[in-house]
Structures are given as C-alpha cells and as structure tokens.
Design a protein around this motif. Structure first.
Motif, short mmCIF file in Angstrom:
data_model
loop_
_atom_site.label_atom_id
_atom_site.label_comp_id
_atom_site.label_asym_id
_atom_site.label_seq_id
_atom_site.Cartn_x
_atom_site.Cartn_y
_atom_site.Cartn_z
N GLY A 233 42.71 66.13 27.22
CA GLY A 233 41.96 64.83 26.60
C GLY A 233 41.98 63.88 28.41
N THR A 234 41.69 62.94 28.38
CA THR A 234 41.12 62.40 30.06
C THR A 234 42.15 61.49 30.16
OG1 THR A 234 39.35 61.15 29.33
CG2 THR A 234 38.93 63.23 30.21
N GLY A 235 42.72 61.59 31.72
CA GLY A 235 43.42 60.03 31.53
C GLY A 235 43.33 59.82 33.12
N PHE A 236 43.58 58.63 33.63
CA PHE A 236 43.40 58.51 35.00
C PHE A 236 44.86 57.41 35.61
CE2 PHE A 236 42.08 54.28 34.13
CZ PHE A 236 41.83 53.52 35.30
N ILE A 237 45.49 58.13 37.03
CA ILE A 237 47.03 56.58 37.31
C ILE A 237 46.00 56.41 38.66
CG2 ILE A 237 48.99 57.22 38.37
CD1 ILE A 237 48.83 60.37 37.27
N PRO A 238 45.91 55.11 38.28
CA PRO A 238 45.69 54.36 39.26
C PRO A 238 47.20 53.43 39.89
CG PRO A 238 44.77 52.82 37.52
CD PRO A 238 46.00 54.30 37.33
N GLY A 239 47.39 53.31 41.40
CA GLY A 239 48.12 52.52 42.18
C GLY A 239 48.23 52.88 43.43
N PRO A 240 48.94 52.12 44.03
CA PRO A 240 48.81 51.99 45.55
C PRO A 240 50.17 52.58 46.28
CG PRO A 240 50.80 50.38 44.36
CD PRO A 240 50.29 50.79 43.11
N PHE A 241 50.38 52.77 47.37
CA PHE A 241 50.33 53.96 48.52
C PHE A 241 52.34 53.31 48.05
CE2 PHE A 241 53.13 54.17 51.96
CZ PHE A 241 52.38 55.89 52.58
N GLY A 242 52.62 54.71 48.12
CA GLY A 242 54.00 54.34 47.31
C GLY A 242 54.66 54.44 46.09
N SER A 243 53.75 54.02 45.40
CA SER A 243 54.34 53.86 44.54
C SER A 243 55.00 55.04 43.07
CB SER A 243 53.14 53.08 43.40
OG SER A 243 51.41 53.71 43.69
N ALA A 398 42.32 50.14 47.07
CA ALA A 398 42.85 49.27 48.33
C ALA A 398 43.96 48.14 48.22
CB ALA A 398 42.06 48.68 49.26
N GLY A 399 45.56 47.54 49.10
CA GLY A 399 46.01 46.62 47.95
C GLY A 399 46.58 46.95 47.34
N GLY A 400 46.08 47.84 46.20
CA GLY A 400 46.92 48.21 44.82
C GLY A 400 45.75 46.98 43.83
N ASN A 401 44.74 46.92 44.33
CA ASN A 401 43.79 45.96 43.73
C ASN A 401 43.29 46.90 41.99
OD1 ASN A 401 41.83 44.60 42.12
ND2 ASN A 401 40.71 44.56 44.58
N LEU A 402 43.38 46.19 41.19
CA LEU A 402 43.04 47.13 39.86
C LEU A 402 41.57 46.92 38.84
CD1 LEU A 402 46.47 48.06 37.70
CD2 LEU A 402 45.25 49.47 39.46
N LYS A 403 41.02 46.25 39.97
CA LYS A 403 40.05 45.26 39.74
C LYS A 403 39.68 45.88 40.26
CE LYS A 403 40.77 42.88 36.53
NZ LYS A 403 41.31 43.05 35.31
N GLU A 404 39.14 47.05 41.68
CA GLU A 404 37.52 47.71 42.34
C GLU A 404 37.03 48.48 41.16
OE1 GLU A 404 38.15 50.98 43.61
OE2 GLU A 404 39.02 51.23 42.36
N GLN A 422 53.37 48.62 41.87
CA GLN A 422 54.07 48.27 43.23
C GLN A 422 55.48 47.82 42.83
OE1 GLN A 422 52.70 49.33 46.74
NE2 GLN A 422 55.05 49.52 46.61
N GLN A 423 55.58 46.52 41.74
CA GLN A 423 56.76 46.25 42.09
C GLN A 423 58.09 46.73 41.02
OE1 GLN A 423 56.56 42.23 39.15
NE2 GLN A 423 58.76 42.27 38.94
N ARG A 424 58.03 47.10 39.81
CA ARG A 424 58.28 48.71 39.18
C ARG A 424 58.83 49.59 40.61
NH1 ARG A 424 59.27 49.28 34.44
NH2 ARG A 424 59.86 51.37 34.40
#
Length: 589
Positions: A233-243, A398-404, A422-424
């Motif tokens: 399968g395929t997957g991806f992990i988006p997230g800001p720095f330090g997450s 950048a900045g944790g923007n998941l709409k980029e 980032q909150q978690r």
C-alpha cells in the motif's frame, strides 16, 4: 566511466546547476553526461533537449564552471547498480557509497562504486540448464545478511532465453559470470551477479499487480486499528516541524512486518540524517534478533546537497526497492521528506522558466507524484511468488499548512493519510496522528474488509467505526465544555469527553521507548479495543461533573498499566480485575 565517443558538447550557458550544452550529435532525455571542470568530471542528467542544445541538471556545485568547458555524453540514462551487497549501505542519491568517501565533507566529482564486485559470495543455483527464462527469472541465490538474495536475469533483457550454462554451487565474486543465456537467434548473453537499470523506469519483472488485501502490521495502534495500511500500500505523513515524523518513521522501520527497509532521506536537515546514521546501526531488530541496519539501506541527500541529486534520490530508492521486490520480498520504503524532493523539482522548473503552478511548483507536480507512488504495490511474480513495496512518504508543509500543493497532490494518490497534529505534539500525545483528520481508504476495499473479518474479527470494522464516532463525539463535547464552561453543560457531555479520552490515552497513544508498549500485535490490539469499548459503553452514574474527572483518570491509569504489562500475564490480569472493581463503583443499576 563509460562515455559516448560520438556525442560531445561545450557549455553554452549556466544558471546555478542548470547548464545549457551545445552538442555535436544525438542525445536522449535523461541521458547522463560528464562536464569537465579543471580536470574534474561533474555528473549531470539531460532534462530537456531543444534542437542542438541540451539542458542538463548537474549533480554537483557548478561554482567555477564557465562557458566553453567540454562535455562528454555517456550514452545511457541515470542508472543504479543492482546486486548483492546493497544492504547495510549508506548511499547518496546517485548510489555512491558514502562510507568509502574520505574526509568530513563530500568533494566535488568524487564518485565511488556502489557494490564491491570483488567480494565473494556463497552461490546456490536455482534454475536448470535448458530452462526457458525471461527478465527477472531467478537463476540462483546468495546469502546477503539473512536475506536470500536472488541472482536474476537482467531486467533490460526483453526476449525469452534458454539457460545454456549455469555455474555450480560454490564461492564466487560478484563480477564473475554465473550463467550464459541463449536467445532464439543463438546469440549468447553472459550474466553476472551484478546488473544496472535506469532509475526513472519502473522494473516490471512480474506477471500482474493484483489489488492488495493483506494487512501490513506495524505494531502502532493508531495505524493498525484505526487507519490500517496493507502490504504493497501507499501512505504519507504530513506534519509541521517537531510533530514526530522522524520518530514515527523509526518506529515503522523497527516494528513493521517487512523483510527489509529502505530509507530515502531526500532533503531532510543534515542533523536528522546524522541521527539515522548514528541510531540505526545500534537499534535491535525484534524480527531477527540482530541489528536493524542488517536489513536496511539508507539513501541520504540532505537539504544542503545539490538539488538535482536530491531529486534523484527517491528514484534510486524506489528502483532498489523494486529489485528486492522481484525476489519475492516485502519491502518498506520510507521517504523523508518528499517536500524537499518537490522543492528540487520547483527549483529546476523555475530555472528553465516553465509555466509555474500553485506556489511556483511545476504544473505537472500531481502527475509526477502520482507516477512515483504508482511504482509501489503488491505483485505476483512470473514464477508465482509474491513481493511488495509498501511506500510511506513524509511531507513537511511550511507552517503545518496541509492545504499546500505537495500535501494536496499527495493526498490524491496515497491511500493512507496520517496527519500529524501540532496540538497533539505540544500536549505530548504521541504518535501525534490526528484521529479525526487521518484516514485509510483501504477500509473501503471489499478484499481488505473480508481479510479483517476473517483474520481479526467479524465485528472488527463495526468496532473501528464505533471508535471513530466516540472520538468525534468527544471532540464536539470538549468544544462545548470549552465554550460554556464545566458547569454550563450537562454531566453527559463530560462523560462523552472522558470516554474519548480513554480511547485516546489507551489506544491512540503509545510509548515508543517502552519494550512492551512500543509494539502491539493485532491480537492484543483487538483485545484492548474490545475492553476499552466495553468501558465506554458501561452505563455510569455521577451526581456532578466534579466526580467524572478523578474517576476516569483512575480508569485511564489502570488501562495504561495494562499496556505496559506483558499480554495475559499475572500483572496484566491483576490490572484488569482492578479495572472491573473501579467500574463497579459507578455502574448504574
């Protein structure tokens, strides 16, 4: 290095590492060339041809390069060397062995061989003289660490062949001829343990590519339970720095049900890549009892390396993965981070003055990402065996923007979406995968649902959906409590919130540094989910909201102690009995 004597050229223009070359003969797309800079050959790749001008991206710094410098074309595309000896290696994006390079810093034009062709291996033949073979057929095998490394008919061969001669069992160097094949015209083709193949062309040494259906166990509860990924399968992990992207990838490398791991550090910060180099050789492999590095290959191109080499690294990693998949192995490919790879594509696109898309990324970025992700998959080989590449990339918006654009383009092709919050992460809830935003489209596949019903439980899918609903209700209740205050909502709202907290703390959160809690088998995941849902569905009575908080904290603490205890041990059962006692105190009649 092999060069094409018929085609040469001279540098006619330079824009950073994009170089225009005036050629005196034919060149092809993605062909490799070497630019001579004061006696040092700089490797480059043709990315565009207009008339007699070839646009090439140089895999090195072009500082000091000038118009008029000579260029020699090699007559082949960017290739990787495939053969025994790849495992446990640290390569750059062009498959140069980093461990063989001297000094602290990489020197321009310093290239090393990917495989030691003089090293001898204990060889065992698998084919027979007179047998008909095609590209990818297994001729023999050697032992590479603990992997049965197959010696195969070169993937570049397109016809059917007959095995005319085959080496006997014994000790041979990788460069020695192990077999001689004969085509229909009687032409002989010698085969060694080593072959080369272009990185931007998929290796298709298989009969078919059926839809994946077998769950790939990772030992990570928030993935296996709520958002499962399948083998191939395929997957991806988006997230800001330090997450926690890197920690999650380390956990996947160590715990996932895969035969070997390929890590493509395609543009991450140098300090994070150094951590991989330092930690992987010391990590114990729970699968084999040896070191994890023995079944791992690392492709490293940090963000301060040339952009062209960064762009090539993911293709190098995927081609190596396809090579091992053709041996009938389960490969886990991790790319960190594909954002840097996309940025390398953007830089080259901008330098060629192409029409920009959103955020100046190439207009065809979605197609490029889609074509790459499509190379992963579960395959049935020509001999009936199966192999797979499970691909999980990370995206660093950048900045944790998941709409980029990179996140949005990847979202269209990857079947699993593990959004890091980032909150978690700030509240130390690891893995910081958001249970509401994340999803697995494989749960929609009939084959996957049937597999989970037969191998886990017939009610498993329903219980996963129930868990999601409880988490969503808890989130909504928490928002109401934050707006109206603790005493401004009914006790039932507090119950909804704390039931979701039980799921969060016991199922979603996991201690990567605890020997027991770091990896949870599916049998235990099923048992704990049933237990937690039983707690959530237990009718409870409270006189006021002040009584809810301390009660559920006791429940959570007891369940977490069960997570830290060996499954079905005396200690595990003791905490389970303690949980029953706590629930009895508040259970309604």
């Amino acid at each position: 290095m092999e060069k094409n004597k018929n085609t040469n050229g001279v540098v006619s223009g330079i824009i950073a590492n994009l170089v225009m070359v005036q050629v005196d003969g034919p060149v092809s797309q993605n062909e490799i060339c070497y630019i001579n800079l004061a006696g040092v050959d700089l490797m480059a790749e043709v990315i565009k041809v207009l008339g007699d001008v070839a646009y090439v991206q140089v895999f090195e710094s072009t500082r000091g390069l000038k118009v008029g410098d000579t260029v020699a074309f090699a007559g082949h595309m960017l290739e990787v060397t495939l053969g025994p000896g790849i495992l446990s290696k640290n390569y750059d994006g062009l498959q140069h062995d980093l461990d063989k390079m001297e000094g602290t810093f990489l020197r321009r034009g310093e290239y090393t061989e990917a495989i030691d062709t003089s090293k001898k291996w204990d060889y065992k033949p698998l084919a027979k003289v007179g047998e008909k073979v095609i590209a990818g057929s297994w001729l023999g095998e050697v032992k590479e660490n603990w992997i049965n490394h197959k010696i195969m008919v070169p993937f570049k061969l397109t016809d059917s062949y007959k095995v005319k001669w085959l080496a006997e069992e014994g000790n041979y160097a990788a460069s020695e001829v192990m077999a001689v094949l004969e085509d229909e015209d009687g032409k002989e083709v010698p085969v060694t343990m080593v072959q080369k193949f272009p990185v931007k062309i998929a290796i298709k040494a298989y009969k078919e590519k059926p839809r994946p259906f077998r769950l790939m166990e990772t030992g990570i509860r928030i993935i296996d339970t709520l958002n499962p990924i399948v083998e191939g399968g395929t997957g991806f992990i988006p997230g800001p720095f330090g997450s926690g992207k890197t920690v999650l990838q380390h956990a996947l490398s160590k715990q996932a049900d895969a035969d070997l791991i390929i890590v493509a550090a395609c543009g991450e910060r140098a300090n994070e890549v150094v951590e991989i180099f330092y930690e992987f050789p010391h990590l114990d492999d729970p699968r084999t009892g040896r070191k994890l590095m023995e079944r791992t290959t690392i492709i490293a191109n940090t963000s301060n390396m040339p952009v062209a080499a960064r762009e090539a690294s993911v293709y190098t990693a995927m081609t190596i993965g396809e090579y091992y998949r053709s041996m009938g192995l389960k490969v886990l490919l991790l790319a960190d981070s594909t954002s840097r790879w996309a940025q390398a594509l953007r830089e080259m696109s901008n330098r060629m003055e192409e029409l920009p898309g959103p955020d100046a990324f190439p207009m065809d970025l979605p197609a490029i990402i889609s074509n790459f992700y499509a190379r992963a998959g579960y395959v049935k080989l020509n001999n009936g065996a199966t192999g797979s590449i499970t691909f999980i990339g990370t995206v660093s918006p950048a900045g944790g923007n998941l709409k980029e654009p990179v996140t949005e383009s990847t979202k269209k092709v990857a079947r699993c979406f593990y959004a890091l919050s980032q909150q978690r992460a700030d509240s130390k809830r690891y893995p910081a995968v958001d249970p509401i935003d994340s999803y697995s489209k494989y749960l929609e596949y009939d084959e996957v649902r049937e597999y989970l019903s037969s191998h886990v439980s017939e009610e498993w899918i329903d219980k996963v959906e129930e868990t999601r609903n409880l988490l969503l209700k808890g989130k909504e209740a928490n928002e109401q409590i934050n707006i109206l205050g603790d005493d401004g909502v009914p006790v039932d709202y507090h119950l909804r919130y704390w039931r979701s907290e039980v799921i969060d703390f016991v199922i979603l959160q996991q201690d990567a540094f605890d020997k027991t809690d770091s990896s949870t088998p599916m049998e235990r995941q099923q048992y704990m989910l049933n237990l937690v849902l039983g707690v959530c569905n237990t009718p409870l009575e409270f006189d006021s909201f002040e009584e809810v908080n301390p009660f559920f904290k006791r429940v959570i603490n007891t369940l977490k102690q069960m997570n830290y205890s060996d499954y079905m041990s005396d200690q595990f059962s003791q905490f389970e009995n303690e949980l029953s006692t706590i629930l009895t105190e508040r259970k309604s009649a």
